[in-house]
Design an enzyme around this catalytic site. Structure first.
Site, short mmCIF file in Angstrom:
data_model
loop_
_atom_site.label_atom_id
_atom_site.label_comp_id
_atom_site.label_asym_id
_atom_site.label_seq_id
_atom_site.Cartn_x
_atom_site.Cartn_y
_atom_site.Cartn_z
N GLY A 1 -29.64 104.40 44.90
CA GLY A 1 -29.24 103.36 43.95
C GLY A 1 -28.29 102.38 44.60
O GLY A 1 -28.17 102.34 45.83
N ASN A 2 -27.66 101.56 43.80
CA ASN A 2 -26.68 100.61 44.32
C ASN A 2 -25.61 100.35 43.27
O ASN A 2 -25.68 100.88 42.16
CB ASN A 2 -27.37 99.31 44.76
CG ASN A 2 -28.06 98.62 43.61
OD1 ASN A 2 -27.41 98.11 42.70
ND2 ASN A 2 -29.39 98.62 43.61
N ARG A 3 -24.62 99.53 43.61
CA ARG A 3 -23.42 99.38 42.79
C ARG A 3 -23.54 98.39 41.63
O ARG A 3 -22.56 98.11 40.97
CB ARG A 3 -22.24 98.93 43.66
CG ARG A 3 -21.82 99.95 44.66
CD ARG A 3 -20.61 99.45 45.45
NE ARG A 3 -20.42 100.27 46.64
CZ ARG A 3 -19.90 101.49 46.61
NH1 ARG A 3 -19.50 102.02 45.49
NH2 ARG A 3 -19.78 102.17 47.73
#
Ligand code: CTP
Ligand code: CA
Length: 229
Positions: free
Chosen positions: A33-35
């Site tokens: 995933g990412n932020r």
């Protein structure tokens, strides 16, 4: 002067907004995933709805409550987001704010990967995800009239964003200046460069909600709404 809640220039327009990250499964409990928090995309969806648009918000996993004025479609992966976008067309306006994972795990497994004493950590084989923005920007009868992309850039933000607009084929690019230490990803403020067919505008640091209102107004003007007095 009239307040924005009475100015509804986008009545009759369908706007599609992608937001949040995507999660790409590794196994039933783990993902890539990412932020991205989704904040900017949700604010834009809300601002477009305030101006009268019918809004479909296609969101990856976030902890945000969707505005009641939009139709929400929740997805996990980039492939699900692409399918949801395609089945939500036609649209007059598309704003792609989602931080779509560029790669997914080629072969996610249905059982939890267990540690094995003495064995090395597992390796992940990745493959490319579909580029949703590039796909909906392609000329054709289903192409939205106005396609807006986002870009998170460092280094030469303006040059990178101009190149990205060309590459993706979208009409506008909103480039996040993430190199200035403004804590854009996950933060509540944003500093952007807007690249349109008319040129390059440097917008000052502002709240993501304010940016959303300004962008929604710009979109309304692009569709021929008279400017507010
Ligand atoms: N985007 C998309 N689908 C993808 C990747 C990106 O729709 N698979 C959209 C994003 O929503 C954003 C724009 O494309 O509007 C730019 O995303 P960005 O990650 O900055 O561009 P990339 O082409 O992925 O380039 P890179 O990450 O290498 O800078
Ligand atoms: Ca990317």
């Amino acid at each position: 002067p009239e307040t924005s809640s009475h100015w509804r220039p986008l009545i009759g327009k369908h706007a599609l907004v992608t937001a949040g990250p995507t999660h790409e499964p590794i196994d039933p409990v783990r993902y890539l995933g990412n932020r991205s928090s989704g904040l900017q995309g949700y604010a834009i969806a809300s601002a477009l709805a305030d101006l009268g648009a019918q809004v479909t918000l296609i969101s990856g996993p976030t902890s945000l409550l969707a505005p009641s004025s939009v139709s929400l479609i929740r997805v996990e992966t980039a492939q699900e987001m692409e399918a949801a976008v395609m089945s939500s067309l036609p649209a007059d306006i598309a704003v792609c704010t989602a931080a779509v994972a560029d790669w997914r795990v080629a072969d996610p497994v249905s059982s939890k990967i267990k540690k094995q004493a003495g064995s090395p950590p597992p390796s992940l084989v990745l493959e490319a995800n579909p580029d949703i923005l590039a796909r909906i920007s392609r000329p054709g009868p289903m192409r939205p009239t106005l396609v807006v992309g986002f870009a998170a850039e460092t280094d030469d933000v303006e040059a990178n964003a101009i190149a990205k607009r060309q590459r993706k084929g979208c009409d506008w690019i909103v480039a996040n200046d993430v190199s200035t230490g403004t804590n854009v990803m996950g933060g509540t403020e944003n500093k952007v460069i807007l690249i349109t067919e008319d040129g390059v505008e440097h917008w000052p640091l502002m709240a993501k909600t304010t940016l959303a209102l300004n962008l929604a107004r710009r979109i309304a003007l692009r569709f021929g709404a008279p400017a507010l007095a």
